[in-house]
Design an enzyme around this catalytic site. Sequence first.
Site, short mmCIF file in Angstrom:
data_model
loop_
_atom_site.label_atom_id
_atom_site.label_comp_id
_atom_site.label_asym_id
_atom_site.label_seq_id
_atom_site.Cartn_x
_atom_site.Cartn_y
_atom_site.Cartn_z
N ASP A 1 -73.72 -35.92 34.37
CA ASP A 1 -74.21 -36.44 33.09
C ASP A 1 -74.88 -37.79 33.26
OD1 ASP A 1 -73.11 -34.22 31.88
OD2 ASP A 1 -71.24 -35.25 31.35
N TYR A 2 -75.69 -38.13 32.28
CA TYR A 2 -76.39 -39.42 32.24
C TYR A 2 -75.42 -40.58 32.45
CZ TYR A 2 -79.44 -43.11 30.28
OH TYR A 2 -80.18 -44.25 30.09
#
Length: 245
Positions: A103-104
């Site tokens: 994820d970011y």
Amino acid sequence: MERLQKILAHAGVASRRKCEELITAGKVAVNGVTVTELGAKADPARDVITVSGRRIGAERKLYLMMNKPKGVITSVRDPQGRPVVTDYLKNVKERVYPVGRLDYDTEGLLLLTNDGDLANRLTHPRHHVPKTYHATVERVPHGSDLEKLAHGIRLEDGMTAPAEVEYVDVDPDGKFATISITIREGRNRQVRRMFEAIRHPVIRLKRVAFGGVTLDNLQRGKYRALTPEELDALRRAADATAESR
């Protein structure tokens, strides 16, 4: 066997779309036979592939480990112009792609390769390759909460598989704890959702191991080639989990 346009793109001939145009225009031949169908496949290690009469070389297989920073997209490009992981691969000429996603807001161990077969084996759900994270969460979960994660916990998309969970660090004031959790699934934001389910939201999430390969002391934002021993470990992890089912 791989699709011809993919082989050409990976060899650096042009973009995937431009390679498709070269094929349909009759510019590409395999073993001396012109190919114009986009569904055609070839073996880059064995077949002689030419573009406008010039032979392309078989692409060197590359296997990299990166310590992905928080705030970077796990992709080779981003329409919004945000930083992507390949921005950090300044000296890599081959086209490599992330193996799975982080994820970011998640940092840590990310594998990148141009070996599509190994990438698929490592990420396919039926192989159940283990991935270990260090999750720093709000407050200190009770042992009974960790047991729920260990046995499987119900999320909105169903029960999770059993996980391996243990304490890594506990704040003496009880404000946070860092938990090691090993999962064998790849659901979207799974680790974060598991800790939300026991009411201990994740503050920081870092992947520290993938299929027996560990991040160790690789600096944030840096990358290196996998050693032959690490590559063997990944292959064994994929093969072992597939055979055990």
